[in-house]
Design a protein around this motif. Sequence first.
Motif, mmCIF file in Angstrom:
data_model
loop_
_atom_site.group_PDB
_atom_site.id
_atom_site.type_symbol
_atom_site.label_atom_id
_atom_site.label_comp_id
_atom_site.label_asym_id
_atom_site.label_seq_id
_atom_site.Cartn_x
_atom_site.Cartn_y
_atom_site.Cartn_z
ATOM 1 N N PHE A 145 -1.989 1.719 -14.178
ATOM 2 C CA PHE A 145 -2.970 2.736 -13.802
ATOM 3 C C PHE A 145 -2.621 3.357 -12.449
ATOM 4 C CE2 PHE A 145 -6.810 3.852 -11.417
ATOM 5 C CZ PHE A 145 -7.310 4.869 -12.224
ATOM 6 N N ALA A 146 -2.336 2.513 -11.457
ATOM 7 C CA ALA A 146 -2.035 3.002 -10.109
ATOM 8 C C ALA A 146 -0.764 3.857 -10.110
ATOM 9 C CB ALA A 146 -1.885 1.831 -9.141
ATOM 10 N N THR A 147 0.236 3.449 -10.860
ATOM 11 C CA THR A 147 1.494 4.186 -10.913
ATOM 12 C C THR A 147 1.317 5.547 -11.587
ATOM 13 O OG1 THR A 147 2.744 2.128 -10.950
ATOM 14 C CG2 THR A 147 3.882 4.100 -11.723
ATOM 15 N N VAL A 148 0.605 5.566 -12.718
ATOM 16 C CA VAL A 148 0.389 6.828 -13.422
ATOM 17 C C VAL A 148 -0.480 7.763 -12.574
ATOM 18 C CG1 VAL A 148 -0.699 7.877 -15.455
ATOM 19 C CG2 VAL A 148 0.790 5.891 -15.719
ATOM 20 N N ARG A 149 -1.540 7.219 -11.964
ATOM 21 C CA ARG A 149 -2.402 8.042 -11.105
ATOM 22 C C ARG A 149 -1.603 8.636 -9.954
ATOM 23 N NH1 ARG A 149 -6.518 4.835 -7.896
ATOM 24 N NH2 ARG A 149 -4.688 4.675 -6.604
ATOM 25 N N SER A 150 -0.787 7.824 -9.321
ATOM 26 C CA SER A 150 0.033 8.296 -8.207
ATOM 27 C C SER A 150 1.006 9.375 -8.671
ATOM 28 C CB SER A 150 0.798 7.115 -7.611
ATOM 29 O OG SER A 150 1.591 7.523 -6.539
ATOM 30 N N LYS B 53 1.663 9.503 0.317
ATOM 31 C CA LYS B 53 0.258 9.062 0.243
ATOM 32 C C LYS B 53 -0.584 9.856 1.235
ATOM 33 C CE LYS B 53 1.163 4.317 -1.152
ATOM 34 N NZ LYS B 53 1.156 2.910 -0.725
ATOM 35 N N TRP C 58 -3.652 -2.776 -13.911
ATOM 36 C CA TRP C 58 -3.888 -2.152 -12.603
ATOM 37 C C TRP C 58 -2.620 -1.443 -12.109
ATOM 38 C CZ3 TRP C 58 -1.537 -3.335 -7.901
ATOM 39 C CH2 TRP C 58 -2.033 -2.618 -6.812
ATOM 40 N N HIS D 197 0.769 17.050 -9.035
ATOM 41 C CA HIS D 197 -0.178 18.100 -8.639
ATOM 42 C C HIS D 197 0.300 18.775 -7.344
ATOM 43 C CE1 HIS D 197 -3.939 20.130 -7.705
ATOM 44 N NE2 HIS D 197 -3.949 19.514 -6.531
ATOM 45 N N LEU E 223 0.652 11.426 -11.175
ATOM 46 C CA LEU E 223 -0.103 12.657 -11.446
ATOM 47 C C LEU E 223 -0.490 13.370 -10.156
ATOM 48 C CD1 LEU E 223 -2.376 11.417 -14.373
ATOM 49 C CD2 LEU E 223 -0.436 13.009 -14.522
ATOM 50 N N GLN E 224 -0.867 12.590 -9.138
ATOM 51 C CA GLN E 224 -1.202 13.193 -7.845
ATOM 52 C C GLN E 224 0.014 13.876 -7.231
ATOM 53 O OE1 GLN E 224 -2.645 9.625 -5.963
ATOM 54 N NE2 GLN E 224 -4.798 10.168 -6.314
ATOM 55 N N HIS E 225 1.164 13.214 -7.303
ATOM 56 C CA HIS E 225 2.384 13.795 -6.736
ATOM 57 C C HIS E 225 2.788 15.044 -7.506
ATOM 58 C CE1 HIS E 225 3.616 9.599 -5.036
ATOM 59 N NE2 HIS E 225 2.461 10.022 -4.572
#
Length: 155
Positions: free
Chosen positions: A60-65, A143, A57, A71, A67-69
């Motif tokens: 996943f949360a770190t990689v997703r974050s 965030k 978890w 972007h 990628l969002q940043h």
Amino acid sequence: MKGTSTKVVVTIAAIVVALSFYFVLLGQRGLALVQDGRAVPVVLGIAVLILPVLGVWMVFATVRSGLQHQHLATRIREEGLELDISELPKRPSGRVDRDAADALFAQVKTEWEADPDNWRNSYRLARAYDYAGDRGRARDTMKRAVALEALERDS
């Protein structure tokens, strides 16, 4: 820039692979303890099995974050709205001088206060918090920027 981003992606991939290997080993140990059948090893095994779940978890949360940043950083760069710190004085460590970072923060905060619901202003404020050394507020504001940009994209 392209070479640097490739190195970062390769490094992140290597870390994720290493963590995956670790999580599998940890899961196997947890299962072995649960299969022992005695009360203490079973309880310990269940606790050990929780660790890989939490680890997956967190990865996943770190990689997703990230990628969002990334972007948002790409969009800001394409729109020419990046904070320019090239002329600001720097410490020997390479970080922006504290007084200069505080002055930059004051300027960006004024822009944000004029339009706090614009993700671009929130992104810039998050970066200014980071330059000023306030990592907690930088994360919270980033965030907010991610959420505002997603709303803009969806509408």
